[in-house]
Design an enzyme around this catalytic site. Structure first.
Site, short mmCIF file in Angstrom:
data_model
loop_
_atom_site.label_atom_id
_atom_site.label_comp_id
_atom_site.label_asym_id
_atom_site.label_seq_id
_atom_site.Cartn_x
_atom_site.Cartn_y
_atom_site.Cartn_z
N CYS A 2 0.83 -1.21 0.00
CA CYS A 2 0.00 0.00 0.00
C CYS A 2 0.86 1.26 0.00
CB CYS A 2 -0.87 0.04 1.25
SG CYS A 2 -1.91 -1.39 1.44
N ARG A 28 4.80 0.74 -6.33
CA ARG A 28 4.85 -0.13 -5.15
C ARG A 28 3.95 -1.36 -5.30
NH1 ARG A 28 6.72 2.48 -0.43
NH2 ARG A 28 5.34 1.22 0.86
N TRP A 75 -2.91 -2.59 -1.66
CA TRP A 75 -2.44 -3.92 -2.07
C TRP A 75 -3.11 -4.88 -1.10
CZ3 TRP A 75 0.60 -8.00 -0.13
CH2 TRP A 75 1.20 -8.82 -1.08
N ASN A 101 -1.26 1.64 5.83
CA ASN A 101 -0.41 0.63 5.21
C ASN A 101 0.07 -0.28 6.34
OD1 ASN A 101 1.51 -0.90 3.90
ND2 ASN A 101 3.00 0.76 3.71
N GLY A 102 -0.16 -1.59 6.22
CA GLY A 102 0.28 -2.51 7.27
C GLY A 102 -0.82 -3.47 7.63
N GLU A 479 19.45 -14.91 -10.23
CA GLU A 479 18.90 -13.57 -10.48
C GLU A 479 18.25 -13.51 -11.87
OE1 GLU A 479 18.00 -11.29 -8.76
OE2 GLU A 479 17.85 -9.56 -10.06
N LYS A 483 14.28 -12.70 -12.54
CA LYS A 483 13.83 -11.59 -13.39
C LYS A 483 12.83 -12.10 -14.43
CE LYS A 483 14.80 -8.58 -11.60
NZ LYS A 483 15.52 -8.69 -10.42
N GLU A 486 9.44 -12.94 -12.79
CA GLU A 486 8.63 -11.87 -12.22
C GLU A 486 8.11 -10.89 -13.26
OE1 GLU A 486 10.51 -9.30 -9.35
OE2 GLU A 486 12.40 -9.36 -10.41
N HIS A 502 21.19 -33.99 -10.87
CA HIS A 502 20.55 -34.74 -9.80
C HIS A 502 19.03 -34.57 -9.81
CE1 HIS A 502 24.42 -35.81 -8.13
NE2 HIS A 502 24.77 -34.54 -8.22
N LYS A 601 6.93 -3.33 -4.77
CA LYS A 601 8.34 -2.92 -4.74
C LYS A 601 8.94 -3.16 -3.36
CE LYS A 601 12.06 -1.03 -6.36
NZ LYS A 601 12.88 -1.99 -7.14
#
Ligand code: F6R
Length: 606
Positions: A2, A28, A75, A101-102, A479, A483, A486, A502, A601
């Protein structure tokens, strides 16, 4: 996560500015948005599910009257994305409005109790706040500040809050506990927001609230106090070095592409960091009995690469642990001989902060690497190294990854110097080579971007990818894989190449794309064996290799050549093609790489 904004202005309507600030918080991650203002003793509110642009087209967010207001991008945590669940939330009398937010942990108990006297319309935890404040004001006839303070003393959880009340129309009451919140100071206007980039066009003078503090903001006056007590806190104003242009796209179609291209600049800035802080950190590591590196997501990959650098260059034994697993993995292991090296671009990631708080409470020293001045992690740390990437707006971390790597390289070299693992001329040579990395990135982008785009376009319809590397390149492979998942929503996995035989090799069938990260280091010979294994099963081999590595070129279907890079620093340059590959695969598939679905974010929940 949020985003919140609040503005109190002496003369001007605030809704267009709140609207603009909310757009600057879009990165965000969010699913709904809203604004509330105070005008003539009433709350005016517009909110809905969807993107700010769509909501604005439907409701015109600029047409709310009043010089005091709050805004929010939500969010979803408690309750589906919907108009009803979107913030702001109001009390029964429609006189108090709140953005949050939270997560309020004890909201079910509070809701049950308040539900006997108040009507709840949403499923959110936030809605208990306006009702609780309403009840306190009705009972005790106190002001908004006092009521908020009393309400917060009943609430458990994480929050950044902004509250407005029609009976005190020129005031914002804000509070922070575990979620980020900054106050911005203007001329006859004051602001608050979840982060600094939201405020950059309006002011670069900010005050940072600490956890457990609240503030009353009126145009020309800010008073800060602790939530659990009557302690007044002197506001410390600090000047933000970032410019508004840094948080603009600057002609690029997406922030992600702009930020990939900005990497040489970000790296140059970070390589010029004050040597004293590098030296202090290296000394702390050297004095420690145990060193744990902890971080999440991309920062965790930097941490993993850092572990290899510290061991290779300076013989330091460290362990890299993803922060969400940190506490479980280190129960009974942390003491006052332990140092935690915590890495977080935002400095606000709940998992990483949680790991740090756990370690700190067990006596560990905390050293952090972050890109955001005054962020929570820096305030929990004994020493902080600030990377110099400028604001990163694209949700996918790119430039902050390579500056984290550069910081870890500088620390490793300094430690090698302190303990005499390398001699003076060796250190000098490594430093010189590190200083060349911005130029190598510049050359790589210039020479290879169109080839990478073509390869990405050609393979953008594939369903699965495997990314393989050995040694430090395992971190680079991880990484690259992250990328691609996402931003392009293509399933991919990353493995240490030796481990692939394996299990992961069972997936391989003709044409399965396997990306190898193969710098010419001590793992080179072995990784050739792994390429052969994949080739024997007719995988499509794509390699990131030294531009002179003709052996790899011969074995691969496609090769992206990188100018010679000193081996312990290879992730800094070898990750660049992988970032571009993910970016172009995403755009080819029609996705917006700046706002990947379900991601935020800065992840401020556990
Ligand atoms: C990936 C990404 C995330 C973050 C992670 C940690 O591109 O951006 O995986 O790396 O959420 O964030 P920070 O570094 O802010 O702690």
């Amino acid at each position: 996560m949020c985003g919140i904004v609040g503005i109190v202005d002496k003369d001007h309507p605030v809704s267009p500015i709140i609207h603009e600030a909310l757009q600057r918080l879009e990165y965000r991650g969010y699913d709904s948005a809203g604004i509330a203002t105070i005008y003539q003793n009433a709350i005016f509110m517009k909110k809905d599910k969807g993107k700010i642009k769509e909501i604005h087209e439907k409701l015109d967010l600029d047409k709310l009257p009043g010089t005091t207001g709050i805004g929010h991008t939500r969010w979803a945590t408690h309750g589906l994305p919907s108009r009803i669940n979107a913030h702001p939330h109001v009390d029964c009398t429609n006189k108090i409005a709140v953005v949050h937010n939270g997560i309020i942990e004890n909201f079910l108990d509070l809701r049950e109790e308040l539900g006997k006297r108040h009507t709840f319309v949403s499923e959110t935890d936030t809605e208990i706040i306006p009702h609780l404040i309403e009840e306190i004001i009705t009972k005790t006839k106190c002001d908004l500040r006092t009521a908020t303070k009393r309400a917060l003393q009943k609430i458990r959880g994480n929050y950044a809050l902004v509250i407005i009340y029609v009976k005190e129309p020129h005031k914002l009451v804000v509070a922070r506990n575990g979620s980020p919140l900054v106050i911005g100071i203007g001329e006859k206007v004051d602001y608050c927001a979840s982060d600094i980039p939201a405020l950059l066009p309006f002011t670069r003078k900010v005050v940072l609230l600490n956890d457990g503090e609240m503030a009353t903001i009126q145009c020309d006056e800010i008073s800060i106090e602790t939530i659990n007590g009557a302690v007044a806190v002197e506001p410390k104003i600090f000047d933000v070095p970032w410019t508004p242009e840094m948080a603009q796209k600057g002609g690029y179609p997406h922030f992600m592409l702009k930020e990939i291209h900005e990497q040489p600049h970000a790296l140059n800035g970070t390589l010029m960091i004050r040597p004293e802080i590098i030296d202090q950190i290296a000394k702390v590591l050297n004095d420690s009995e145990k060193v744990y590196i902890t971080a999440a997501g991309t920062s965790n990959h930097a941490g993993l690469a850092g572990k290899y650098m510290l061991s290779k260059l300076s013989a330091l034994r460290s362990q890299a642990i993803t922060s969400s697993e940190f506490q479980e993995s280190t129960v009974n292991l942390i003491d006052d001989g332990t140092t935690i090296l915590a890495i977080s671009q935002s400095g606000e990631t709940a998992d990483t902060l949680n790991a740090v708080k756990f370690a700190k409470s067990n006596g560990a020293r905390i050293v952090s690497i972050t890109n955001v001045m005054g962020s929570t992690i820096s305030r929990l740390s004994d020493l902080t190294l600030y990377t110099q990437a400028g604001p990163e707006i694209g949700v996918a971390a790119t430039k902050t990854f390579i500056v984290q790597l550069a910081s870890l390289a500088l620390i490793s070299l300094q430690l090698a110097d302190i303990i005499g693992k390398l001699n003076g001329s060796e250190i000098e040579q490594f430093r010189e080579e590190l200083l060349q990395t911005p130029r190598i990135i510049e050359k790589t982008i210039k020479k290879q971007e169109s080839l990478i785009r073509d390869i990405a376009y050609e393979h953008a319809n594939k369903q699965n990818f495997l990314f393989l590397g050995r040694g430090i390149s395992t971190a680079t492979a991880m990484e690259g894989s992250l990328k691609l998942k996402e931003v392009a929503y293509i399933h991919s996995e990353a493995y240490p190449a030796g481990e692939s035989k394996h299990g992961a090799i069972a997936l391989i069938e003709p044409g399965f794309p396997v990306v190898f990260v193969t710098p010419p280091d001590e793992t080179h010979e072995k990784i050739i064996g792994n390429i052969m294994e994949m080739k024997a099963r007719e995988a499509t081999i794509m390699s990131i290799a030294d531009e002179q590595d003709y052996e790899i070129q011969k074995l691969s279907d496609k090769t992206i050549g990188i100018p010679q890079t000193p081996t312990p620093f290879s992730p800094i340059t070898y990750v660049i093609p992988l970032q571009l590959f993910a970016y172009y695969a995403a755009t080819k598939r029609g996705y917006d790489p700046d706002k990947p679905r379900n991601l935020a974010k800065s992840v401020t929940v556990l």
